[in-house]
Design an enzyme around this catalytic site. Sequence first.
Site, PDB file in Angstrom:
ATOM      1  N   VAL A  11       1.002  -1.316   0.175  1.00  0.00           N
ATOM      2  CA  VAL A  11      -0.333   0.187   0.219  1.00  0.00           C
ATOM      3  C   VAL A  11       0.838   1.529   0.103  1.00  0.00           C
ATOM      4  O   VAL A  11       2.383   0.894   0.125  1.00  0.00           O
ATOM      5  CB  VAL A  11      -0.802   0.098   0.936  1.00  0.00           C
ATOM      6  CG1 VAL A  11      -1.883  -1.520   0.777  1.00  0.00           C
ATOM      7  CG2 VAL A  11      -0.410  -0.015   2.430  1.00  0.00           C
ATOM      8  N   SER A  12       0.177   2.066  -0.350  1.00  0.00           N
ATOM      9  CA  SER A  12       1.162   3.549  -0.353  1.00  0.00           C
ATOM     10  C   SER A  12       0.836   4.606   0.616  1.00  0.00           C
ATOM     11  O   SER A  12       2.515   5.380   0.727  1.00  0.00           O
ATOM     12  CB  SER A  12       1.404   4.876  -2.129  1.00  0.00           C
ATOM     13  OG  SER A  12      -0.144   4.557  -1.295  1.00  0.00           O
ATOM     14  N   THR A  13       0.362   4.451   1.722  1.00  0.00           N
ATOM     15  CA  THR A  13       0.512   5.180   2.692  1.00  0.00           C
ATOM     16  C   THR A  13      -0.126   4.871   4.055  1.00  0.00           C
ATOM     17  O   THR A  13      -0.170   3.271   3.614  1.00  0.00           O
ATOM     18  CB  THR A  13      -0.692   6.441   2.836  1.00  0.00           C
ATOM     19  OG1 THR A  13      -2.169   5.696   2.301  1.00  0.00           O
ATOM     20  CG2 THR A  13      -0.141   7.378   1.390  1.00  0.00           C
TER      21      THR A  13
END
Length: 201
Positions: A11-13
């Site tokens: 996931v990016s965050t």
Amino acid sequence: MGQRAAIYARVSTADQSCDRQVLELTGFAERGGYEVIGVFKETASGASANRAARNRILDLAQARQIDAVLVSELSRWGRSTQDLLDTLNKLAGWKVSVVAMSGMTFELDTPHGRMMATMLAGIAQFERDLLSERVKSGLAAARARGKKLGRQPGQRSKSDKLAPKVVQAVAKGRSYRWIARDLGISKNTVLDIMKRHRENS
């Protein structure tokens, strides 16, 4: 058992969770008859070069401890088209395939895989050309607005402007490190200024 696989979820965050990807990929592995060697989770932006979990999977692949990498979608694995192509080529050399949950398998040593590699290489080149074009058009637009780019003829560099202060500080017995810190320049710049000063004296 079937092929040995590593599950990779990203996931990016930090406020997102890999749990859903892991759950779906675990089910996908069971249906496909994969033996899951490990589950690797990562929180990193798509462009981030710091991918410790992905690097661990590459180490497993190189050690011939896995046959496949399972991902929810290909964009979770690659940082860019070029990075995707590079890592797929590495994995192909170790006889490891990347399998997306859509069921699409990326094996660069098959005819389908080689076609994919050719397409990816073309896209990577297109992205590089596009970036280069954007940079050039950005510079052209800046010039059109009258912005002067780069050092202009007759314009002195920062080290030239600070040279008198450096020479003065050295004459007072200040250390090069102190001068560099005080003037916001590197110690090497101080050394260069003093070298030029001695040559011209």
